[in-house]
Design a protein around this motif. Structure first.
Motif, PDB file in Angstrom:
ATOM      1  N   ILE A 146       0.872  -1.170   0.000  1.00  0.00           N
ATOM      2  CA  ILE A 146       0.000   0.000   0.000  1.00  0.00           C
ATOM      3  C   ILE A 146       0.907   1.218   0.000  1.00  0.00           C
ATOM      4  N   VAL A 147       0.640   2.151  -0.906  1.00  0.00           N
ATOM      5  CA  VAL A 147       1.441   3.367  -0.996  1.00  0.00           C
ATOM      6  C   VAL A 147       0.529   4.554  -0.669  1.00  0.00           C
ATOM      7  N   PRO A 148       0.649   5.089   0.542  1.00  0.00           N
ATOM      8  CA  PRO A 148      -0.191   6.233   0.893  1.00  0.00           C
ATOM      9  C   PRO A 148       0.004   7.385  -0.092  1.00  0.00           C
ATOM     10  N   GLY A 149      -1.102   7.999  -0.463  1.00  0.00           N
ATOM     11  CA  GLY A 149      -1.041   9.149  -1.360  1.00  0.00           C
ATOM     12  C   GLY A 149      -0.800   8.803  -2.814  1.00  0.00           C
ATOM     13  N   ALA A 150      -0.781   7.514  -3.134  1.00  0.00           N
ATOM     14  CA  ALA A 150      -0.538   7.119  -4.527  1.00  0.00           C
ATOM     15  C   ALA A 150      -1.625   7.701  -5.428  1.00  0.00           C
ATOM     16  N   PRO A 151      -1.240   8.168  -6.607  1.00  0.00           N
ATOM     17  CA  PRO A 151      -2.252   8.702  -7.526  1.00  0.00           C
ATOM     18  C   PRO A 151      -3.119   7.566  -8.067  1.00  0.00           C
ATOM     19  N   PHE A 152      -4.324   7.907  -8.431  1.00  0.00           N
ATOM     20  CA  PHE A 152      -5.184   6.928  -9.083  1.00  0.00           C
ATOM     21  C   PHE A 152      -5.727   7.536 -10.367  1.00  0.00           C
ATOM     22  N   GLN A 153      -6.186   6.681 -11.249  1.00  0.00           N
ATOM     23  CA  GLN A 153      -6.698   7.143 -12.545  1.00  0.00           C
ATOM     24  C   GLN A 153      -8.013   6.440 -12.825  1.00  0.00           C
ATOM     25  N   ILE A 154      -9.024   7.207 -13.189  1.00  0.00           N
ATOM     26  CA  ILE A 154     -10.301   6.628 -13.586  1.00  0.00           C
ATOM     27  C   ILE A 154     -10.174   6.179 -15.038  1.00  0.00           C
ATOM     28  N   ILE A 155     -10.325   4.885 -15.246  1.00  0.00           N
ATOM     29  CA  ILE A 155     -10.156   4.294 -16.568  1.00  0.00           C
ATOM     30  C   ILE A 155     -11.460   4.317 -17.360  1.00  0.00           C
TER      31      ILE A 155
END
Length: 83
Positions: free
Chosen positions: A62-71
Motif C-alpha cells: 500500500i502506498v499512501p497518497g498514490a495517484p489513481f486514474q479513472i479508466i
C-alpha cells in the motif's frame, strides 16, 4: 475489556496510519471508514484491519497518497487504476 469511544478509536487508528506514512487527511478517512464499519456491525471491515494496513504500507503493498486514474465510468460502475 476496556471501552473506547468511536471518536477516540478513530483518532488512534488515524494516528497509527499517519505514523506509517499516510497523510492526516487520508488516515482520517480510512480510520473513519473502519470505525463506521464496526459501528454498523461489519467487524471484518473495521479497525481490525488497521494493523494489516500498517504492515502493508511498511512492505510497499500500500502506498499512501498514490495517484489513481479513472479508466472507465458508466452510470453504475467505475474502473479505477490505483497503481
Amino acid at each position: 475489556m476496556p471501552k473506547v469511544s468511536a471518536e477516540r478509536l478513530q483518532k488512534i487508528g488515524a494516528g497509527l496510519l499517519v505514523g506509517a506514512g499516510a497523510s492526516p487527511q487520508e488516515a482520517d478517512t480510512v480510520a473513519r471508514g473502519c470505525v463506521n464499519a464496526n459501528l454498523v456491525g461489519h467487524d471484518s471491515h473495521g479497525v481490525i484491519l488497521i494493523p494489516s494496513y500498517v504492515e502493508r504500507i511498511k512492505v510497499g503493498h500500500i502506498v499512501p497518497g498514490a495517484p489513481f486514474q479513472i479508466i472507465q465510468e458508466s452510470p453504475s460502475t467505475t474502473v479505477i487504476d490505483g497503481h
